[in-house]
Design a protein around this motif. Structure first.
Motif, short mmCIF file in Angstrom:
data_model
loop_
_atom_site.label_atom_id
_atom_site.label_comp_id
_atom_site.label_asym_id
_atom_site.label_seq_id
_atom_site.Cartn_x
_atom_site.Cartn_y
_atom_site.Cartn_z
N LEU A 146 32.08 54.86 42.95
CA LEU A 146 31.40 55.20 41.69
C LEU A 146 31.76 54.22 40.58
O LEU A 146 30.90 53.47 40.11
CB LEU A 146 31.80 56.62 41.24
CG LEU A 146 31.12 57.83 41.89
CD1 LEU A 146 31.81 59.12 41.44
CD2 LEU A 146 29.64 57.89 41.53
N ASN A 149 31.19 50.30 41.32
CA ASN A 149 29.79 49.89 41.36
C ASN A 149 29.08 50.02 40.02
O ASN A 149 28.19 49.25 39.70
CB ASN A 149 29.05 50.64 42.47
CG ASN A 149 29.37 50.04 43.83
OD1 ASN A 149 29.15 48.86 44.06
ND2 ASN A 149 29.94 50.84 44.71
N MET A 150 29.48 51.05 39.23
CA MET A 150 28.93 51.18 37.88
C MET A 150 29.20 49.94 37.05
O MET A 150 28.43 49.58 36.17
CB MET A 150 29.65 52.32 37.15
CG MET A 150 29.03 53.63 37.34
SD MET A 150 30.07 54.86 36.56
CE MET A 150 29.50 56.26 37.52
N GLN A 151 30.34 49.29 37.33
CA GLN A 151 30.71 48.09 36.57
C GLN A 151 30.23 46.83 37.28
O GLN A 151 30.57 45.72 36.87
CB GLN A 151 32.22 48.03 36.40
CG GLN A 151 32.77 49.23 35.63
CD GLN A 151 34.28 49.16 35.53
OE1 GLN A 151 34.82 48.36 34.78
NE2 GLN A 151 34.97 49.97 36.30
N LEU A 152 29.46 47.01 38.34
CA LEU A 152 28.92 45.89 39.12
C LEU A 152 30.02 45.00 39.65
O LEU A 152 29.86 43.77 39.74
CB LEU A 152 27.94 45.06 38.27
CG LEU A 152 26.76 45.81 37.63
CD1 LEU A 152 25.99 44.87 36.71
CD2 LEU A 152 25.82 46.37 38.70
N MET B 43 25.66 60.09 44.68
CA MET B 43 26.47 58.95 44.29
C MET B 43 25.64 57.82 43.67
O MET B 43 25.97 57.29 42.62
CB MET B 43 27.19 58.44 45.53
CG MET B 43 28.22 57.39 45.24
SD MET B 43 29.14 57.08 46.75
CE MET B 43 30.68 56.59 46.06
N VAL B 47 25.77 56.24 40.03
CA VAL B 47 26.07 54.83 39.84
C VAL B 47 25.00 54.15 38.97
O VAL B 47 25.32 53.42 38.03
CB VAL B 47 26.20 54.10 41.21
CG1 VAL B 47 26.16 52.60 41.04
CG2 VAL B 47 27.50 54.52 41.90
N GLY B 50 25.30 55.40 35.48
CA GLY B 50 26.56 54.87 34.97
C GLY B 50 26.47 53.39 34.61
O GLY B 50 27.02 52.95 33.60
N MET B 51 25.76 52.60 35.44
CA MET B 51 25.60 51.17 35.17
C MET B 51 24.95 50.95 33.81
O MET B 51 25.38 50.11 33.02
CB MET B 51 24.64 50.52 36.19
CG MET B 51 25.23 50.22 37.51
SD MET B 51 23.89 49.71 38.63
CE MET B 51 24.89 49.44 40.10
N ILE B 54 27.48 52.25 31.10
CA ILE B 54 28.65 51.39 30.92
C ILE B 54 28.25 50.04 30.31
O ILE B 54 28.85 49.60 29.33
CB ILE B 54 29.37 51.16 32.28
CG1 ILE B 54 29.94 52.48 32.84
CG2 ILE B 54 30.46 50.09 32.16
CD1 ILE B 54 31.05 53.11 32.04
N TYR B 55 27.22 49.39 30.88
CA TYR B 55 26.84 48.08 30.33
C TYR B 55 26.16 48.20 28.96
O TYR B 55 26.28 47.29 28.14
CB TYR B 55 26.00 47.28 31.34
CG TYR B 55 26.93 46.52 32.27
CD1 TYR B 55 27.49 45.32 31.88
CD2 TYR B 55 27.29 47.04 33.51
CE1 TYR B 55 28.38 44.63 32.69
CE2 TYR B 55 28.19 46.37 34.34
CZ TYR B 55 28.72 45.16 33.92
OH TYR B 55 29.61 44.49 34.71
N LEU B 65 35.64 46.73 30.26
CA LEU B 65 35.53 47.03 31.68
C LEU B 65 36.93 47.09 32.30
O LEU B 65 37.90 46.61 31.73
CB LEU B 65 34.70 45.96 32.39
CG LEU B 65 33.27 45.75 31.89
CD1 LEU B 65 32.58 44.64 32.68
CD2 LEU B 65 32.45 47.03 31.96
N ILE B 67 37.92 46.20 35.99
CA ILE B 67 37.47 45.76 37.31
C ILE B 67 38.65 45.69 38.29
O ILE B 67 39.71 45.18 37.93
CB ILE B 67 36.82 44.36 37.21
CG1 ILE B 67 35.69 44.35 36.16
CG2 ILE B 67 36.33 43.86 38.57
CD1 ILE B 67 34.44 45.06 36.56
N LEU B 143 29.46 41.13 40.02
CA LEU B 143 28.27 40.50 40.64
C LEU B 143 27.55 39.57 39.66
O LEU B 143 27.27 38.42 40.01
CB LEU B 143 27.32 41.57 41.16
CG LEU B 143 27.82 42.38 42.37
CD1 LEU B 143 26.88 43.55 42.64
CD2 LEU B 143 27.90 41.49 43.61
N PRO B 144 27.23 40.05 38.42
CA PRO B 144 26.54 39.13 37.50
C PRO B 144 27.32 37.85 37.20
O PRO B 144 26.74 36.77 37.13
CB PRO B 144 26.33 39.97 36.23
CG PRO B 144 27.06 41.24 36.43
CD PRO B 144 27.35 41.40 37.88
#
Lengths: 180, 174
Positions: A146, A149-152, B43, B47, B50-51, B54-55, B65, B67, B143-144
């Motif tokens: 969770l 992945n939310m934070q990529l 899930m 996600v 949440g993406m 969060i972003y 963040l 990570i 990823l970005p």
């Protein structure tokens, strides 16, 4: 679309949307109040709880262990978060009348019989392996799946793919894929 | 204060997982046998929302963040081990606690196993740190960042893949 606490089941999409909102709010609120962003996660708590238990019998050993030193054996945000999960599920299952005493789940029973001892041993061994794996990977489906992945994060995606691959292959071997 | 916020967040998370039924052995193993996609619907929806959350907050400067490092070998080996144990136990760490709360008392054995597993890992850590954990270290990457683009196109792709998956799962009745 009934999302009353007395409803037995909510759509996983509705609950999932609310989890996304909760996860975001958690980070915003903890950043504002305790100046540390708290992303949802569960498995580090098991390390700290194991540390507390071991401390009762061998406190110097725990104090000298590098992993316990790194994770810090303390009652923190996440430990209360895990306690909260228990409380939330308890209240929710009572209000929705979905609480059920179960010693052997049906899918397990079909494959290994109705012995609660066999199930207990299986659950225990599974628990040992999965937690060792989660700590090696650096998180579980909450922290990596969770929050990661939310934070990529690259780690979250890679971990989730491996969790699923390991689970899908093992489930097929353990429970068989044949019967419906 | 930290603990009180944790408790409230946990109660809400436990409630949402219980209502969505994702803490059940049947749902967890049902996914691994590819017969029930409930936990993935839950899930993946979480996600995707949440993406955006969060972003969105991150670009407003409200939050930072957190990570986790990408240690390739440790994540692959640990992740696969996790999957093996997850299939046998039928629970992951978060769901085991919730399952116990809704009367699935066999979850207690999984929880005890997890505590033992955590203890074993702590003992193995010094040896793992100089071996598996040091293989393929890429640090705290996203990823970005890796692709050299803004997070938003990545989020759009995730959301699109998610929606296609949801439509497929509903059509198949999984």
């Amino acid at each position: 679309m009934n999302i009353s606490l007395f409803t037995a089941r909510w759509s996983p999409y509705i609950a999932g949307i609310l989890v996304g909102v909760l996860a975001t709010l958690s980070v915003v609120v903890t950043t504002a109040i305790i100046e540390k962003p708290k992303y949802l996660g569960a498995s580090t708590t098991f390390v700290r709880a194991a540390g507390f238990i071991e401390k009762a019998v061998a406190s110097e050993h725990v104090a000298s262990n590098a992993y316990f030193q790194a994770k810090k054996v303390k009652v923190d945000w996440q430990m209360l978060f895990v306690v909260g999960v228990f409380a939330g599920a308890l209240v929710s299952s009572r209000m929705g009348k979905t609480s059920k005493l179960e010693t052997v789940p049906p899918i397990w029973q079909q494959r290994f019989g109705s012995s609660s001892v066999t199930r207990g041993v299986g659950a225990f061994i599974g628990g040992v392996i999965l937690m060792f794996g989660a700590r090696l990977a650096g998180g579980c489906p909450s922290g990596h799946g969770l929050s990661g992945n939310m934070q990529l994060s690259v780690s979250g995606l890679l971990a989730l793919v491996c969790f699923m691959a390991g689970g899908i292959i093992t489930a097929r071997i353990v429970y068989g894929g044949g019967d419906k | 204060m930290e603990q009180i916020i944790g408790l409230i967040t946990g109660v809400l998370f436990g409630l949402l997982m219980q209502k969505a039924e994702v803490i059940r052995f049947e749902k967890q193993v049902g996914f691994m046998l590819l017969k029930d996609m409930t936990i993935i619907k839950f899930m993946l929806t979480g996600v995707i929302v949440g993406m955006i959350g969060i972003y969105g907050c991150h670009s407003l400067g409200l939050i930072s963040l957190s990570i986790k490092a990408t240690n390739v070998a440790a994540i692959i080996i640990g992740g696969l081990l996790f999957g093996i144990g997850w299939a046998i136990a039928g629970y992951c760490p978060g769901t085991s606690v919730g399952a116990l709360a809704e009367g699935r008392i066999h979850a207690i054995w999984a929880i005890l196993g997890m505590l033992v597993g955590a203890g074993i890992y702590a003992e193995a850590y010094p040896a793992l740190k100089t071996s598996v954990l040091s293989w393929g270290k890429y640090g705290k990457i996203t990823l970005p960042q890796t692709l050299g683009i803004s997070p938003w196109p990545v989020i759009v792709v995730f959301a699109a893949v998610g929606i296609v998956f949801f439509v497929w799962a509903e059509k198949k009745g999984l």
